[in-house]
Design a protein around this motif. Structure first.
Motif, PDB file in Angstrom:
ATOM      1  N   THR A   1       0.748  -1.323  -0.040  1.00  0.00           N
ATOM      2  CA  THR A   1      -0.007  -0.067  -0.055  1.00  0.00           C
ATOM      3  C   THR A   1       0.673   1.377   0.162  1.00  0.00           C
ATOM      4  O   THR A   1       1.900   1.239   0.671  1.00  0.00           O
ATOM      5  CB  THR A   1      -0.976  -0.005   1.214  1.00  0.00           C
ATOM      6  OG1 THR A   1      -1.728   1.413   1.213  1.00  0.00           O
ATOM      7  CG2 THR A   1      -0.132  -0.054   2.539  1.00  0.00           C
TER       8      THR A   1
ATOM      9  N   SER B   1      -0.229   4.088   1.129  1.00  0.00           N
ATOM     10  CA  SER B   1      -0.622   4.626   2.149  1.00  0.00           C
ATOM     11  C   SER B   1      -0.257   4.084   3.552  1.00  0.00           C
ATOM     12  O   SER B   1      -1.049   4.193   4.682  1.00  0.00           O
ATOM     13  CB  SER B   1      -2.137   4.707   2.152  1.00  0.00           C
ATOM     14  OG  SER B   1      -2.605   5.566   0.959  1.00  0.00           O
TER      15      SER B   1
ATOM     16  N   ASP C   1      -8.355  -2.975   7.116  1.00  0.00           N
ATOM     17  CA  ASP C   1      -9.205  -2.997   5.980  1.00  0.00           C
ATOM     18  C   ASP C   1     -10.163  -1.465   6.276  1.00  0.00           C
ATOM     19  O   ASP C   1     -10.565  -1.128   5.019  1.00  0.00           O
ATOM     20  CB  ASP C   1     -10.059  -4.134   5.719  1.00  0.00           C
ATOM     21  CG  ASP C   1      -9.055  -4.905   4.723  1.00  0.00           C
ATOM     22  OD1 ASP C   1      -8.085  -4.485   4.113  1.00  0.00           O
ATOM     23  OD2 ASP C   1      -9.379  -6.170   4.973  1.00  0.00           O
TER      24      ASP C   1
ATOM     25  N   ALA D   1      -8.579   1.447   5.321  1.00  0.00           N
ATOM     26  CA  ALA D   1      -8.072   1.549   3.633  1.00  0.00           C
ATOM     27  C   ALA D   1      -9.309   0.939   3.023  1.00  0.00           C
ATOM     28  O   ALA D   1      -9.068   0.538   1.937  1.00  0.00           O
ATOM     29  CB  ALA D   1      -7.062   0.550   3.738  1.00  0.00           C
TER      30      ALA D   1
ATOM     31  N   ARG E   1     -10.871   2.692   0.736  1.00  0.00           N
ATOM     32  CA  ARG E   1     -10.881   2.787  -0.743  1.00  0.00           C
ATOM     33  C   ARG E   1     -10.221   1.788  -1.538  1.00  0.00           C
ATOM     34  O   ARG E   1     -10.181   1.717  -2.896  1.00  0.00           O
ATOM     35  CB  ARG E   1     -10.236   4.202  -0.957  1.00  0.00           C
ATOM     36  CG  ARG E   1     -11.052   5.248  -0.640  1.00  0.00           C
ATOM     37  CD  ARG E   1     -10.514   6.857  -0.988  1.00  0.00           C
ATOM     38  NE  ARG E   1     -11.384   7.968  -0.522  1.00  0.00           N
ATOM     39  CZ  ARG E   1     -11.431   8.500   0.574  1.00  0.00           C
ATOM     40  NH1 ARG E   1     -10.330   8.289   1.519  1.00  0.00           N
ATOM     41  NH2 ARG E   1     -12.081   9.391   0.992  1.00  0.00           N
ATOM     42  N   GLU E   2      -9.129   1.193  -0.978  1.00  0.00           N
ATOM     43  CA  GLU E   2      -8.266   0.213  -1.510  1.00  0.00           C
ATOM     44  C   GLU E   2      -8.598  -1.330  -0.824  1.00  0.00           C
ATOM     45  O   GLU E   2      -7.954  -2.270  -1.263  1.00  0.00           O
ATOM     46  CB  GLU E   2      -6.996   0.319  -1.717  1.00  0.00           C
ATOM     47  CG  GLU E   2      -6.227   0.534  -0.081  1.00  0.00           C
ATOM     48  CD  GLU E   2      -4.860   1.013  -0.355  1.00  0.00           C
ATOM     49  OE1 GLU E   2      -3.937   0.087  -1.265  1.00  0.00           O
ATOM     50  OE2 GLU E   2      -4.458   1.884   0.250  1.00  0.00           O
TER      51      GLU E   2
ATOM     52  N   LEU F   1      -7.115  -5.204   1.615  1.00  0.00           N
ATOM     53  CA  LEU F   1      -5.646  -5.019   1.719  1.00  0.00           C
ATOM     54  C   LEU F   1      -5.492  -6.678   1.493  1.00  0.00           C
ATOM     55  O   LEU F   1      -6.010  -7.477   1.956  1.00  0.00           O
ATOM     56  CB  LEU F   1      -5.036  -4.445   2.840  1.00  0.00           C
ATOM     57  CG  LEU F   1      -5.339  -3.240   3.046  1.00  0.00           C
ATOM     58  CD1 LEU F   1      -4.649  -2.472   4.327  1.00  0.00           C
ATOM     59  CD2 LEU F   1      -4.587  -2.129   1.804  1.00  0.00           C
TER      60      LEU F   1
END
Length: 106
Positions: A10, A12, A84, A87, A89-90, A93
């Protein structure tokens, strides 16, 4: 003692590390910077995180409580599900959990 390691891709990583540390700082012993965090759980487990520009390294140490009690699997799920959430938006994980330690070349 069981040590689980995951390298989570990631961009981020630092943001998620800090969000998770702040989230759990109200209930657990937490120390963190933008690059590293240590979170001590009430059950004796310890989560260590290390962020760089492309990955979040996760090391989860769980005390031995017996061979079939599922504590390691539950703790892995708690860590992954919380990360998660930050996160979203992605998410989800990728947590490729394995036994080991990041100092062993995770």
């Amino acid at each position: 003692m069981s040590v689980s390691v995951a390298r989570v891709p990631t961009a981020s990583a630092s943001r998620y590390l800090q969000q998770l540390a702040k989230h759990w700082s109200h209930k657990m012993e937490v120390s963190f910077s933008a690059e590293e965090a240590r979170i001590a759980f009430p059950n004796g487990s310890v989560l260590e995180l290390r962020a760089d520009s492309a990955t979040l390294d996760v090391v989860l140490t769980v005390p031995d409580d017996g061979p079939d009690d599922g504590v390691v699997a539950r703790m892995r799920e708690v860590v992954a599900s919380h990360l998660d959430r930050f996160a979203f938006r992605e998410a989800p994980l990728t947590f490729d959990w394995r036994d080991g330690d990041w100092r062993d070349g995770a």
